[in-house]
Scaffold this motif. Structure first.
Motif, mmCIF file in Angstrom:
data_model
loop_
_atom_site.group_PDB
_atom_site.id
_atom_site.type_symbol
_atom_site.label_atom_id
_atom_site.label_comp_id
_atom_site.label_asym_id
_atom_site.label_seq_id
_atom_site.Cartn_x
_atom_site.Cartn_y
_atom_site.Cartn_z
ATOM 1 N N ILE A 1 11.265 16.972 -30.670
ATOM 2 C CA ILE A 1 9.974 17.573 -30.139
ATOM 3 C C ILE A 1 9.260 18.392 -31.296
ATOM 4 O O ILE A 1 8.070 18.172 -31.367
ATOM 5 C CB ILE A 1 10.187 18.360 -28.806
ATOM 6 N N PHE A 2 9.872 19.255 -31.943
ATOM 7 C CA PHE A 2 9.250 20.051 -32.871
ATOM 8 C C PHE A 2 8.792 19.376 -34.127
ATOM 9 O O PHE A 2 7.609 19.187 -34.569
ATOM 10 C CB PHE A 2 10.376 20.863 -33.538
ATOM 11 N N THR A 3 9.595 18.191 -34.445
ATOM 12 C CA THR A 3 9.187 17.170 -35.673
ATOM 13 C C THR A 3 8.014 16.570 -35.186
ATOM 14 O O THR A 3 7.035 16.414 -35.886
ATOM 15 C CB THR A 3 10.175 16.173 -35.874
ATOM 16 N N THR A 4 7.741 16.003 -34.175
ATOM 17 C CA THR A 4 6.646 15.338 -33.490
ATOM 18 C C THR A 4 5.490 16.341 -33.344
ATOM 19 O O THR A 4 4.451 15.626 -33.698
ATOM 20 C CB THR A 4 6.948 14.607 -32.101
ATOM 21 N N ALA A 5 5.567 17.489 -32.998
ATOM 22 C CA ALA A 5 4.512 18.447 -32.844
ATOM 23 C C ALA A 5 4.141 18.626 -34.210
ATOM 24 O O ALA A 5 2.765 18.765 -34.343
ATOM 25 C CB ALA A 5 5.040 19.701 -32.079
ATOM 26 N N LEU A 6 4.999 18.886 -35.073
ATOM 27 C CA LEU A 6 4.595 19.306 -36.560
ATOM 28 C C LEU A 6 3.652 17.940 -37.179
ATOM 29 O O LEU A 6 2.678 18.309 -37.723
ATOM 30 C CB LEU A 6 5.788 19.527 -37.243
ATOM 31 N N ASN A 7 4.056 17.029 -37.014
ATOM 32 C CA ASN A 7 3.601 15.593 -37.570
ATOM 33 C C ASN A 7 2.231 15.591 -36.875
ATOM 34 O O ASN A 7 1.403 15.139 -37.615
ATOM 35 C CB ASN A 7 4.501 14.480 -37.463
ATOM 36 N N THR A 8 2.180 15.536 -35.712
ATOM 37 C CA THR A 8 0.980 15.476 -34.954
ATOM 38 C C THR A 8 -0.201 16.440 -35.409
ATOM 39 O O THR A 8 -1.318 15.965 -35.605
ATOM 40 C CB THR A 8 1.050 15.423 -33.663
ATOM 41 N N LYS A 9 0.266 17.764 -35.435
ATOM 42 C CA LYS A 9 -0.749 18.748 -35.982
ATOM 43 C C LYS A 9 -0.887 18.570 -37.546
ATOM 44 O O LYS A 9 -2.085 18.865 -38.042
ATOM 45 C CB LYS A 9 -0.206 20.083 -35.708
ATOM 46 N N LYS A 10 -0.172 17.837 -38.124
ATOM 47 C CA LYS A 10 -0.406 17.713 -39.662
ATOM 48 C C LYS A 10 -1.455 16.702 -39.975
ATOM 49 O O LYS A 10 -2.172 16.740 -40.503
ATOM 50 C CB LYS A 10 0.901 17.519 -40.562
ATOM 51 N N ASN A 11 -1.289 15.507 -38.972
ATOM 52 C CA ASN A 11 -2.411 14.571 -39.001
ATOM 53 C C ASN A 11 -3.695 15.290 -38.478
ATOM 54 O O ASN A 11 -4.756 14.776 -39.346
ATOM 55 C CB ASN A 11 -2.021 13.397 -37.959
ATOM 56 N N GLY A 12 -3.606 16.174 -37.497
ATOM 57 C CA GLY A 12 -5.009 16.429 -37.063
ATOM 58 C C GLY A 12 -5.432 17.552 -38.264
ATOM 59 O O GLY A 12 -6.552 17.631 -38.600
ATOM 60 N N LEU A 13 -4.640 18.248 -38.989
ATOM 61 C CA LEU A 13 -5.078 19.261 -40.127
ATOM 62 C C LEU A 13 -5.653 18.224 -41.306
ATOM 63 O O LEU A 13 -6.595 18.826 -41.825
ATOM 64 C CB LEU A 13 -3.671 19.874 -40.453
ATOM 65 N N ASN A 14 -5.119 17.219 -41.487
ATOM 66 C CA ASN A 14 -5.731 16.466 -42.533
ATOM 67 C C ASN A 14 -7.409 15.928 -42.412
ATOM 68 O O ASN A 14 -8.069 15.407 -43.137
ATOM 69 C CB ASN A 14 -4.808 15.076 -42.847
ATOM 70 N N LYS A 15 -7.424 16.021 -40.968
ATOM 71 C CA LYS A 15 -8.827 15.819 -40.424
ATOM 72 C C LYS A 15 -9.732 17.038 -40.176
ATOM 73 O O LYS A 15 -10.658 16.671 -39.628
ATOM 74 C CB LYS A 15 -8.867 14.905 -39.178
ATOM 75 N N GLY A 16 -8.967 17.841 -40.652
ATOM 76 C CA GLY A 16 -9.914 19.397 -40.295
ATOM 77 C C GLY A 16 -9.720 20.062 -38.953
ATOM 78 O O GLY A 16 -10.556 21.042 -38.906
ATOM 79 N N ASN A 17 -8.903 19.829 -38.203
ATOM 80 C CA ASN A 17 -8.594 20.245 -36.913
ATOM 81 C C ASN A 17 -7.232 21.190 -36.837
ATOM 82 O O ASN A 17 -6.080 20.375 -37.014
ATOM 83 C CB ASN A 17 -8.611 19.244 -35.782
ATOM 84 N N VAL A 18 -7.168 22.130 -36.522
ATOM 85 C CA VAL A 18 -5.791 22.789 -36.632
ATOM 86 C C VAL A 18 -5.511 23.098 -35.149
ATOM 87 O O VAL A 18 -4.404 24.082 -34.900
ATOM 88 C CB VAL A 18 -6.040 24.378 -37.303
ATOM 89 N N ASP A 19 -5.968 22.618 -33.919
ATOM 90 C CA ASP A 19 -5.608 23.312 -32.547
ATOM 91 C C ASP A 19 -4.932 21.683 -31.962
ATOM 92 O O ASP A 19 -5.565 20.731 -32.111
ATOM 93 C CB ASP A 19 -6.847 23.526 -32.036
ATOM 94 N N HIS A 20 -4.109 21.965 -30.955
ATOM 95 C CA HIS A 20 -3.479 20.787 -30.178
ATOM 96 C C HIS A 20 -3.368 21.526 -28.914
ATOM 97 O O HIS A 20 -2.783 22.366 -28.622
ATOM 98 C CB HIS A 20 -2.355 20.337 -30.611
ATOM 99 N N TRP A 21 -4.009 20.669 -27.765
ATOM 100 C CA TRP A 21 -3.907 21.276 -26.532
ATOM 101 C C TRP A 21 -2.465 21.439 -25.639
ATOM 102 O O TRP A 21 -2.392 22.287 -25.261
ATOM 103 C CB TRP A 21 -4.621 20.389 -25.386
ATOM 104 N N MET A 22 -1.718 20.579 -26.421
ATOM 105 C CA MET A 22 -0.147 20.711 -25.671
ATOM 106 C C MET A 22 0.699 21.249 -26.518
ATOM 107 O O MET A 22 1.276 22.088 -26.307
ATOM 108 C CB MET A 22 0.305 18.972 -25.379
ATOM 109 N N TRP A 23 0.679 20.808 -27.755
ATOM 110 C CA TRP A 23 1.780 21.326 -28.933
ATOM 111 C C TRP A 23 1.635 22.740 -28.947
ATOM 112 O O TRP A 23 2.634 23.612 -29.244
ATOM 113 C CB TRP A 23 1.910 20.583 -30.236
ATOM 114 N N ASP A 24 0.517 23.444 -28.872
ATOM 115 C CA ASP A 24 0.239 24.896 -29.201
ATOM 116 C C ASP A 24 0.810 25.695 -28.166
ATOM 117 O O ASP A 24 1.383 26.795 -28.457
ATOM 118 C CB ASP A 24 -1.284 25.059 -29.358
#
Length: 661
Positions: free
Chosen positions: A350-373
């Motif tokens: 779960i942690f690895t999935t959350a981290l990778n999902t947010k890393k993909n978002g970070l590369n697009k300029g977004n640092v928030d995620h409605w669930m993983w946060d």
């Protein structure tokens, strides 16, 4: 303004710095560069504040009548108790008046020997108002260095906590000029008797303040070019140097940060923010951080003075701004990663999935995620109080993976700054919207930077694809001189006002500065290869078995050796897996089997991380005591003191080389 909003404003190929228009071509160096946002001038001071006292008055105005300023925990582990900007303003004036009555005159020196406290800051502000010069003594300096600073400055007055006052009194025979110590907390009769025996006047902080309130002495405010502080370098060599910084030098840094913030490129400190002050105020990094917060009317809460309780203080204070150094930020990262590994299974997935999902978002300029946060990162945020929106790392390089982790875990704006005492901690800083890692940003808007060739190391301003060389800085934050050391000053500050930092940098394709080497830390091995030990230590320190590393080599030896402090938790776990469960951490560090295992692992790890053959360590010595300020192996900003480390471990170094031969 969010990172996603700023993303469209900073195209990938935009230049963050530009060459200074009209600058001449000079052989052996590149052209000076300035921040692209402010190419035509260097900012001197923020609106309405040319000195550090005017800076405080602006904070009073910003905070209003009831705005919190200085907070501390009166009861151990109790709630924070606050003083307002208005109240502190009155107390500062009274205390400054009391210092005048005590005998200080404008431009006299005031020593500081204390952890960060409200009294420390109030005394600083009184010095700014009454034009006294601050001379901090580092809280963990050795006796010889304290003696050197007190005697070189001919210090007469010193503010101190009771335990530090006792320390000064015990060495009074070597401090002939010291006559008066102002103690900020309670002290016993033993200190009074000790002071009397050494003919030193002991005065209580509150009594000085009360005396100053009766028939107050009018303040003679400092001017911008007056000396604000003689800030001694924390010293990776024998003797620290007193860096003379004016009000203008420090205010230039405040001005730069404020100008960039008001133009949407940095965090804008305000009365709504809370800053946790635990990095030593005796160091220029926290000194400037504090000044920047004060200009914005920000609340400043102090830790209790115990590093082990810092997270407890943070949990109670709930800061919005967290300014730190890589060594501490790395610990946050390492603890999280170690905890996830220990859980394993579904939790790790779960942690690895959350981290990778947010890393993909970070590369697009977004640092928030409605669930993983909410599900994964909320407990991590709680470790820093749950409200941190801005993180700034300075004083040493930080890895790209830790920078990305901080952005992801805290959904915060994360900045990295680069500077030195000699330029009031002000040289470059990364900007809001720039989420690329591995650089330290463009020049601050109060300075310009050029790279000068270092032929012996094959670094030149003509290098392709990117210019390289020694980083030199000129501008309003650059220091005036080293106190009473004109020859040392001339070695660093040239006739044209350029400060030679001793660091090697390169400009990347977008005009941001990348730190790649250190002139002073470089050494040759016997075959002539140049070694940058900090780079090698940084690589080895990423291994889970390593807590700290000191890499050593010299021109008479063909290879490198290292003193290693293992990670206690990881080593004990390994011991259990290898039937060494009955041995303590200390015993494991002296076990030949453990040493052999460690060395094999590190040699493989070095090769796997692209270290050249001559960069891989060939022998190690394990120690159970971490490098720290207490044992004089780290500076107050947690940099390794190489000279002291070499002296301390000389016997072990000799033995390691004997074993190799």
């Amino acid at each position: 303004m969010s990172i996603s909003q700023l993303k469209t404003q900073i195209p990938q190929n935009d230049q963050y710095s530009v060459e200074v228009a009209g600058s001449p071509d000079i052989p052996g160096e590149g052209k000076p560069r300035r921040n692209a946002l402010c190419p035509d001038k260097l900012i001197v001071h923020p609106t309405g504040a040319t000195t550090l006292y005017e800076n405080f008055l602006n904070g009073v105005k910003e905070a209003g009548d009831d705005g919190n300023f200085l907070g501390h925990r009166e009861i151990k582990d109790g709630p924070y108790v606050w003083q307002s900007y208005r109240k502190v303003q009155k107390r500062v004036s009274n205390f400054g008046s009391g210092l005048r009555k005590l005998g200080l005159k404008p431009k006299d020196l005031m020593g500081f020997f204390s952890i960060n406290t409200p009294e420390y800051v109030m005394t600083q502000l009184a010095c700014y108002q009454y034009n006294f010069i601050s001379v901090p003594l580092y809280d963990t300096l050795g006796v010889e260095t304290i003696e050197y600073i007190v005697n070189q400055t001919e210090m007469v007055y010193c503010l101190a906590t009771a335990n530090k006052a006792r320390h000064l009194l015990n060495m009074k025979d070597k401090l002939p000029t010291l006559k008066t110590i102002i103690i900020t907390d309670q002290y016993d009769q033993e200190i009074t008797d000790l002071a009397i025996s050494h003919d030193v006047k002991i005065v209580n902080f509150i009594l000085v303040e009360k005396d100053g309130s009766v028939h107050p002495v009018k303040a003679k405010n400092a001017k911008p070019d007056d000396t604000a502080i003689i800030c001694y370098t924390s010293g990776t060599t024998d003797t620290p140097k007193g860096v003379v910084l004016s009000h203008k030098n420090i205010m230039a840094n405040v001005a730069s940060v404020r100008w960039l913030a008001e133009n949407g490129k940095l965090f804008l400190a305000s009365p709504d923010d809370v800053h946790i002050s635990y990095l030593p105020l005796a160091h220029v990094f926290e000194l400037v951080n504090t000044a920047t917060m004060i200009y914005g009317g920000t609340a400043i809460g102090f830790y209790q003075g115990e590093t082990l309780k810092l997270l407890d203080d943070i949990a109670e204070l709930k800061p919005t701004v967290f300014i730190s150094v890589p060594r501490l930020l790395n610990r946050v990262y390492d603890k999280v990663v170690a905890g996830v590994k220990a859980k394993g299974g579904v939790a790790q997935w779960i942690f690895t999935t959350a981290l990778n999902t947010k890393k993909n978002g970070l590369n697009k300029g977004n640092v928030d995620h409605w669930m993983w946060d909410r599900v994964v990162f909320a407990p991590i945020r709680a470790r820093l109080g749950g409200r941190v929106k801005t993180i700034l790392s300075g004083a040493a390089p930080i890895s790209s993976e830790v920078m990305d982790f901080l952005r992801i875990a805290f959904s915060a704006d994360v900045y990295e700054g680069y500077g030195q005492t000699e330029n009031a901690a002000c040289l470059t800083i990364t900007l809001l919207g720039d989420i690329a890692s591995g650089h330290v940003g463009p020049p601050q808007v109060c300075v310009e930077i050029k790279l000068v060739d270092v032929p012996d190391m094959n670094y030149t301003s003509k290098d392709k694809p990117y210019p390289r060389g020694e980083i030199c800085v000129r501008g309003h934050s650059v220091f005036r001189e080293y106190f009473k050391l004109p020859e040392k000053t001339a070695e660093v500050l040239d006739k044209n006002g350029w400060c030679h930092t001793g660091d090697i940098g390169q400009w990347d394709k977008q005009g941001r500065l990348v730190i790649i080497d250190r002139v002073k830390s470089i050494f040759k091995l016997a075959q002539g290869e140049y070694i940058a030990p900090e780079k090698i230590e940084k690589i080895y320190a990423k291994h889970e078995l390593i807590y700290q590393a000191f890499v050593y080599g010299d021109s008479l030896q063909p290879s490198l050796v290292a003193v290693i402090v293992p990670s206690e938790k990881t080593l004990l776990k390994w011991a259990r897996q290898n039937n060494l469960v009955r041995k303590s951490f200390q015993q494991l560090c002296t076990d030949p089997q453990v040493k052999k295992y460690f060395l094999q692992i590190l040699i493989k790890y070095g090769k796997a991380n692209d270290l050249k053959g001559f960069e891989c360590i060939k022998n190690i010595h394990l120690v159970d005591e971490p490098f720290s300020m207490t044992n004089n192996l780290l500076t107050p900003t947690f940099k390794l003191k190489r000279h002291q480390a070499r002296i301390k471990f000389q016997k072990e170094i000799d033995n390691m080389y004997t074993e190799i031969s």
